[in-house]
Structures are given as structure tokens and as C-alpha cells.
Design an enzyme around this catalytic site. Structure first.
Site, short mmCIF file in Angstrom:
data_model
loop_
_atom_site.label_atom_id
_atom_site.label_comp_id
_atom_site.label_asym_id
_atom_site.label_seq_id
_atom_site.Cartn_x
_atom_site.Cartn_y
_atom_site.Cartn_z
N HIS A 125 -5.71 -3.72 -2.49
CA HIS A 125 -4.78 -3.48 -3.59
C HIS A 125 -3.33 -3.35 -3.12
CE1 HIS A 125 -8.45 -2.74 -5.88
NE2 HIS A 125 -8.75 -1.75 -5.05
N SER A 166 12.85 -2.98 -1.67
CA SER A 166 13.35 -4.20 -1.04
C SER A 166 14.50 -3.89 -0.09
CB SER A 166 13.82 -5.19 -2.10
OG SER A 166 12.74 -5.63 -2.89
#
Length: 210
Positions: A125, A166
Site C-alpha cells: 500500500h 515532494s
């Protein structure tokens, strides 16, 4: 023979995962719980309710819920699909690189440009967005989301159910505790406690007084 594939939900991660679908899978549609998202889309695919999962009991599923606001709910949302582990697929984009000495769990996706090097272990996952690098001997815990252009150095352990924003960097031999959130562009130079919120360069924990 191709295997039918369903992607859940119809979100940004799901759309990016669509580009990673190739043999042996045949994409048949998205599933989303929001009625306003359901129906035929301009790109040609369709978004269905969860009924599609029951209609095709042989179909494989990729489940990619979660954002910086909801990542801690990923385990419960995925469990609510009530799918046996063997029905989950994993996708590796053709422009991603997965070392033959690395491993990837089920319901995990490596997007375009991702590099996973020797002896790294990617749990179940897990979603890794484009152009991130997971270096050697690193463990990425299950239910974790990793953004784009992230660098995780060698011998690092990322706990379960984390969100790595990010552009962030995690130094080698660092442990990131479960449930932690690493903000965009942060640099992690020391151990991160569970459920911490780390931001900055070097990163500091917003859950602790300055």
C-alpha cells in the site's frame, strides 16, 4: 491473457497510476465514492461506484487514497473496500527502475522516473510519485505516500502511514516514525518521532515548542 484492473479513487494519484498500467492488465475504470465524479469522462474512461468491484470479482484493484490532509486515514479507507490481499495489484511504470535486488509489496505503485536501488524494501500500500529516488538498504513502511522528487538516502527507515512531501530529502541512517508528515522541500537530518510534522531546511518539528 490480460487481467482486469480497477483504480480507486478517481484522484490525482489514480490518474498518474493510469500511466503505469501495462501488461498484463486491462484497465476497466475508476471507482469513487463521490457521486459527482461518477460517469463518463472526457478522456474516454468511466468512473463507477464501488459496485464495480463486486461486479468483477476477478478484477485486480489498485487503491491510492490519501493527501497531506487525509493520509492518516489510508489504512481505514483501503480496508473499507473489503478486498482480499491477492486482489490487489502493484504497478511499476515502464520508465521507473526497480532493482532486481529490491522488493515491492502489493497495492504499491512506482510512478514514472522513480528509482529504487539495491536491497530497498517497499511495503504494501505504498505510492511513490514521479522522479523520486529510494536508495539502497532502505525500508518504506506500508501505507506510506511519497511525493515527487524525493530523495531517501541509504539505510533509512520510513515508518508506516507516513507522508513524505515532494522535494524533500532524508539523510542516510535516519529513522522516520510512523504517521509522520514531512513538508514540501524539507531536509531531514535527524530521527523523526512518530506523528511529527516536520518542515524546513533543516527540518523542525511543528509539534514541539521552538
Amino acid at each position: 491473457m490480460s487481467k482486469k484492473l480497477i483504480i480507486f479513487p478517481f484522484n490525482g494519484n489514480g490518474l498518474e497510476a493510469l500511466d503505469a498500467v501495462g501488461e498484463p492488465y486491462e484497465f476497466i475504470g475508476f471507482v469513487d465514492d463521490t457521486p459527482a465524479k461518477q460517469g463518463k469522462q472526457p478522456q474516454g474512461f468511466e468512473v463507477f461506484s464501488r459496485e464495480l468491484i463486486q461486479r468483477y470479482p476477478e478484477a485486480h484493484v489498485v487503491a491510492l487514497p490519501g493527501s497531506p490532509d487525509t493520509y492518516l486515514q489510508r489504512r481505514q479507507i483501503i480496508a473499507s473496500l473489503q478486498i482480499a490481499p491477492q486482489r490487489f495489484a502493484s504497478l511499476v511504470h515502464p520508465k521507473a527502475t526497480l532493482s532486481g535486488y529490491a522488493s515491492i509489496g502489493y497495492n504499491s505503485v512506482l510512478m514514472a522516473g522513480v528509482v529504487v536501488t539495491s536491497n530497498a524494501r517497499i511495503g504494501n500500500h505504498v505510492c511513490i510519485l514521479p522522479n523520486s529516488v529510494i536508495h539502497h538498504d532502505t525500508l518504506i513502511g506500508q501505507y506510506t505516500l511519497i511525493g515527487s522528487q524525493v530523495v531517501v538516502a541509504g539505510h533509512t527507515s520510513i515508518g508506516e502511514n507516513c507522508y513524505i512531501g515532494s522535494g524533500s530529502q532524508v539523510m542516510h541512517h535516519i529513522r522516520v516514525g510512523e504517521g509522520a508528515l514531512i513538508g514540501l522541500g524539507s531536509t531531514i537530518l535527524k530521527e523523526v518521532p512518530p506523528y511529527a510534522k516536520m518542515v524546513g531546511n533543516p527540518a523542525r518539528n511543528l509539534n514541539q515548542p521552538s
